[in-house]
Design a protein around this motif. Structure first.
Motif, PDB file in Angstrom:
ATOM      1  N   ASN A   1      51.594  68.373 -48.738  1.00  0.00           N
ATOM      2  CA  ASN A   1      50.322  69.009 -49.099  1.00  0.00           C
ATOM      3  C   ASN A   1      50.099  70.384 -48.479  1.00  0.00           C
ATOM      4  OD1 ASN A   1      49.436  66.903 -50.753  1.00  0.00           O
ATOM      5  ND2 ASN A   1      48.549  65.782 -49.031  1.00  0.00           N
ATOM      6  N   ARG A   2      50.720  70.677 -47.364  1.00  0.00           N
ATOM      7  CA  ARG A   2      50.386  71.900 -46.637  1.00  0.00           C
ATOM      8  C   ARG A   2      51.236  73.089 -47.089  1.00  0.00           C
ATOM      9  NH1 ARG A   2      53.178  70.187 -40.839  1.00  0.00           N
ATOM     10  NH2 ARG A   2      55.334  70.658 -41.446  1.00  0.00           N
ATOM     11  N   GLN A   3      50.891  74.263 -46.584  1.00  0.00           N
ATOM     12  CA  GLN A   3      51.703  75.462 -46.797  1.00  0.00           C
ATOM     13  C   GLN A   3      52.717  75.532 -45.659  1.00  0.00           C
ATOM     14  OE1 GLN A   3      49.459  79.034 -47.443  1.00  0.00           O
ATOM     15  NE2 GLN A   3      51.261  80.346 -47.532  1.00  0.00           N
ATOM     16  N   ASN A   4      53.919  75.082 -45.937  1.00  0.00           N
ATOM     17  CA  ASN A   4      54.906  74.903 -44.874  1.00  0.00           C
ATOM     18  C   ASN A   4      55.358  76.208 -44.226  1.00  0.00           C
ATOM     19  OD1 ASN A   4      55.531  71.991 -44.528  1.00  0.00           O
ATOM     20  ND2 ASN A   4      55.915  72.119 -46.731  1.00  0.00           N
ATOM     21  N   SER A   5      55.262  77.304 -44.952  1.00  0.00           N
ATOM     22  CA  SER A   5      55.684  78.585 -44.382  1.00  0.00           C
ATOM     23  C   SER A   5      54.811  78.999 -43.201  1.00  0.00           C
ATOM     24  CB  SER A   5      55.653  79.674 -45.456  1.00  0.00           C
ATOM     25  OG  SER A   5      54.342  79.827 -45.974  1.00  0.00           O
ATOM     26  N   LYS A   6      53.611  78.410 -43.105  1.00  0.00           N
ATOM     27  CA  LYS A   6      52.705  78.734 -42.003  1.00  0.00           C
ATOM     28  C   LYS A   6      52.646  77.615 -40.960  1.00  0.00           C
ATOM     29  CE  LYS A   6      49.749  81.831 -44.694  1.00  0.00           C
ATOM     30  NZ  LYS A   6      48.360  82.145 -45.128  1.00  0.00           N
ATOM     31  N   ALA A   7      53.551  76.656 -41.068  1.00  0.00           N
ATOM     32  CA  ALA A   7      53.514  75.491 -40.175  1.00  0.00           C
ATOM     33  C   ALA A   7      54.708  75.458 -39.229  1.00  0.00           C
ATOM     34  CB  ALA A   7      53.472  74.209 -41.008  1.00  0.00           C
ATOM     35  N   ILE A   8      55.338  76.619 -39.008  1.00  0.00           N
ATOM     36  CA  ILE A   8      56.538  76.686 -38.172  1.00  0.00           C
ATOM     37  C   ILE A   8      56.240  77.487 -36.911  1.00  0.00           C
ATOM     38  CG2 ILE A   8      58.953  77.426 -38.052  1.00  0.00           C
ATOM     39  CD1 ILE A   8      59.052  77.125 -41.117  1.00  0.00           C
ATOM     40  N   LYS A   9      56.612  76.934 -35.772  1.00  0.00           N
ATOM     41  CA  LYS A   9      56.418  77.587 -34.478  1.00  0.00           C
ATOM     42  C   LYS A   9      57.785  77.894 -33.872  1.00  0.00           C
ATOM     43  CE  LYS A   9      52.186  74.899 -33.732  1.00  0.00           C
ATOM     44  NZ  LYS A   9      51.247  76.027 -33.896  1.00  0.00           N
ATOM     45  N   SER A  10      57.786  78.704 -32.815  1.00  0.00           N
ATOM     46  CA  SER A  10      59.074  79.082 -32.236  1.00  0.00           C
ATOM     47  C   SER A  10      59.016  79.177 -30.721  1.00  0.00           C
ATOM     48  CB  SER A  10      59.548  80.423 -32.811  1.00  0.00           C
ATOM     49  OG  SER A  10      58.721  81.477 -32.360  1.00  0.00           O
TER      50      SER A  10
END
Length: 310
Positions: free
Chosen positions: A89-98
């Motif tokens: 359901n989410r926008q995965n491109s904005k759900a990544i951390k580093s």
């Protein structure tokens, strides 16, 4: 990505006139159910002795790795997931951390070892505190080995704490890591016709294992091959990269280990480290896209599948 682009004919899913694939939904669902949530979907970039180039000079670039720590991670990209539906359901491109090791030019306070130790402990503590139960990789062999070495070097972090991710092996007294490799699903539960979108051979069949279902089909054992094959569904070129990741890791080795450097070399190596970070981010995003793709085919009826043309 392009929705409603796949057409089903009998048990084949056609991407276009030439390309189609088979899905073993029940076995796929059984394999994917091995992922315990909450989970972290992740990838790392690291360097080791294999990245010493032909003109490597140990005096100019002192080795940071040793027999105890053979692979040193300098970029870690990760994404939390409560369940499959959240990824869907989410926008995965904005759900990544580093997490990234950093170095400034002529930084007298720079210490790779100190940053590395801090990064390792921060990641382990994060996994423990968030009750992470599974680490999901696309090809887990190297990453799982690295994570296992991290936790066994920092066993004290688990004192008086319970973890479903780090599980003690009572025979060896070492911790194992609950890691899941998505390639087992991709290669075992999907079979692809050996054509590209123009109808030419997609890949030399001698170099890939045959698919489990259908005649003259292939198993696709990597994210790159899957997304190369799925260009009709994922038509944008956001994942295209100019440099090979191996060469970027060669630069990373030099960047983090040099004793002295001119500013030109520093900028070049620093740029390559940033490219490696982008590559790592892209691999996590691809992995999230693939998980979403598999989730839809596992749990949705074909009449409700967002990828299938009605």
């Amino acid at each position: 990505m392009k929705y409603k682009a796949i057409k089903k004919q009998e048990d084949r899913y056609y991407i276009n006139e030439y390309q189609f694939f088979y899905v073993d939904k029940e076995e796929m669902k059984a394999r994917m159910s091995e992922i315990q949530f909450p989970a972290i979907v992740m990838d790392t970039e690291f360097f080791n002795r294999s990245h010493e180039s032909y003109d490597y000079d140990e005096k100019a670039f002192p080795r940071l790795y040793d027999e105890e720590q053979k692979d040193l991670v300098y970029v870690l990209q990760y994404s939390f997931a409560k369940n499959f539906k959240e990824i869907h359901n989410r926008q995965n491109s904005k759900a990544i951390k580093s997490m990234t090791i950093k170095r400034s030019f002529k930084d007298s306070e720079y210490s790779f070892e100190a940053q590395y130790d801090s990064t390792v402990k921060s990641f382990i503590n994060m996994c423990i505190n968030k009750n992470i139960k599974t680490l999901v990789f696309a090809g887990k062999e190297n990453d799982a080995r690295i994570l296992k070495s991290w936790i066994n070097k920092n066993k004290a972090l688990l004192n008086n704490k319970r973890s479903d991710l780090f599980v003690i092996n009572h025979k060896t007294k070492e911790y194992d890591v609950n890691a899941f490799d998505i390639y087992n699903v991709l290669s075992q539960n999907m079979s692809f016709s050996n054509f590209d979108k123009q109808g030419s051979q997609f890949y030399e069949p001698k170099n890939l294992k045959p698919g489990k279902k259908g005649e003259n089909t292939l198993a696709l054992p990597s994210l790159k091959k899957f997304f190369d094959y799925m260009q009709t569904i994922y038509p944008n070129n956001q994942f295209e990269e100019e440099e090979d990741i191996y060469n970027l890791c060669v630069s990373a080795l030099r960047f983090f280990s040099y004793k002295e450097s001119n500013f030109k070399d520093y900028l070049k190596w620093n740029k390559d480290v940033k490219r490696a970070k982008t590559h790592c981010y892209n691999d996590v995003l691809k992995l999230l896209y693939l998980i979403d793709f598999l989730y839809v085919f596992m749990f949705y009826d074909d009449s409700e599948n967002k990828y299938i043309k009605k």
